[in-house]
Enzyme design. Structure first.
Site, PDB file in Angstrom:
ATOM      1  N   ARG A  65      59.250   6.886 -25.225  1.00 15.40           N
ATOM      2  CA  ARG A  65      58.318   7.917 -25.872  1.00 15.40           C
ATOM      3  C   ARG A  65      58.864   9.273 -26.003  1.00 15.40           C
ATOM      4  NH1 ARG A  65      52.300   8.573 -23.688  1.00 15.40           N
ATOM      5  NH2 ARG A  65      53.284   9.741 -22.016  1.00 15.40           N
TER       6      ARG A  65
ATOM      7  N   LYS B 286      54.801  13.797 -28.330  1.00 14.93           N
ATOM      8  CA  LYS B 286      54.192  14.332 -27.092  1.00 14.93           C
ATOM      9  C   LYS B 286      54.911  15.677 -27.043  1.00 14.93           C
ATOM     10  CE  LYS B 286      53.090  13.651 -22.413  1.00 14.93           C
ATOM     11  NZ  LYS B 286      51.771  14.101 -22.472  1.00 14.93           N
TER      12      LYS B 286
ATOM     13  N   GLU C 150      40.422  10.879 -28.488  1.00 13.94           N
ATOM     14  CA  GLU C 150      40.894  11.097 -27.140  1.00 13.94           C
ATOM     15  C   GLU C 150      40.508  12.147 -26.661  1.00 13.94           C
ATOM     16  OE1 GLU C 150      45.178  11.237 -26.783  1.00 13.94           O
ATOM     17  OE2 GLU C 150      45.311  12.554 -28.264  1.00 13.94           O
TER      18      GLU C 150
END
Ligand code: PMP
Length: 308
Positions: free
Chosen positions: A68, A167, A200
């Site tokens: 990621r 991210k 989320e």
């Protein structure tokens, strides 16, 4: 001994006791672990990061976190000047030099030092930082009794603007939501996307259980592809629990049988109330408890081993 010598050796002794932080290949005591004020990570949030856990000398899902991290960097055209293998080694070395068996590791890659303009081409070399520390997000009582969360007005970033799948160091969207939750007296915020669908929370993915089926929103709606989220989906398969990605509204959440959040720092935490609506019977549900315990078991078994 002269007082300045004494002062110096006292300072040295204090420095020796400090945690060591990895910056660009070297370890620095915490008080000396510094980056330039011209670093674009600081100036613009231009960079990526990961939060990784180790449990009893096992690094949990290290490969997945590195994938990621490198994918986030790739999308930002940020070339991490280390291979994934070298990054893994540096993470483990940071745990070892700090003698940490159980830890929360923060890996940060910034665009590096540039000038006051936005142009990333002015930053010649990304800065790589690895901090190994401890983290306690919520008190144990919340894991036992469940959380009460609230929907906030700030909507999750549009995937077409700042894609939540990256991210990145740019967390203002989440921070604004957190501020709104805290201002209203809640610990965590439920975030919807611009179309009003559930996505989320500020640092965690969300799950519900309805009629025995585990459901979580698809990440294309604007959520981070959580590593813990995937771990829970995998555990559901192993435990014969039907699971699906499902577009969810607040109405679906209010009428769920169970709800919980997942994240590297928070792990699996039950939710028992959302916007004043009691979820199920107001206690952490059976499936939630089963998955919490399956998750804790997997952190004891799965992972990349190291010695301290
Ligand atoms: N959503 C957001 C916005 C996050 O920052 C995080 C990580 N803290 C998560 C979900 C959970 O992801 P993971 O399980 O990979 O930690």
């Amino acid at each position: 001994m002269k007082s300045d010598t004494l002062h110096k050796s006292k300072k040295e002794a204090e420095t020796l006791k400090q945690p060591l932080v990895f910056i660009d290949g070297k370890f620095y005591p915490k008080s000396e672990a510094k980056v330039s004020v011209f670093d674009h990570g600081l100036l613009y949030g231009d960079g990526v990061f990961e939060g990784i856990r180790s449990y009893n000398c096992l690094v949990f899902k290290l490969k997945e976190h590195l994938v990621r991290l490198y994918e986030s960097a790739h999308t930002l055209l940020l070339n991490i000047p280390l291979t994934k293998e070298a990054s893994a080694k540096a993470i483990i070395e940071t745990l070892r030099v700090n003698h940490l068996r159980d830890s929360y590791v923060r890996v940060i890659v910034t665009r590096g030092t540039g000038d006051l303009g936005l142009d990333p081409r002015k930053c010649k070399k990304p800065t790589i930082i690895i901090i190994a520390d401890k983290i306690v997000l919520y008190p144990e009582s919340l894991y036992k009794n469940g959380m009460d969360i609230i929907t906030v007005p700030t909507v999750r970033n549009l995937p077409e603007a700042v894609n939540p799948s990256i991210k990145s160091l740019n967390y203002l969207n989440n921070i604004l939501a957190k501020i709104e939750a805290v201002n209203s007296g809640y610990q965590e915020a439920l975030m919807l996307n611009a179309d009003g669908y559930v996505v989320e929370c500020t640092g965690d993915n969300i799950f519900i259980v309805k009629n025995g089926i585990l459901q979580t929103p698809p990440t294309y709606l604007g959520a981070l592809k959580g590593i813990t989220r995937q771990a829970i989906m995998d555990l559901a398969v192993r435990n014969d629990i039907p699971r699906q990605e499902q577009v969810l509204t607040r109405h679906d959440l209010f009428n769920a049988d169970e709800a919980f959040l997942t994240g590297t720092a928070a792990e699996v935490i039950p939710v028992v109330k959302i916007d004043g609506r009691v979820i199920g019977d107001g206690k952490p549900g059976k499936m939630t408890q089963k998955l919490m315990s399956a998750f804790r078991d997997s952190t004891k078994k799965d992972g990349v081993k190291y010695t301290v």
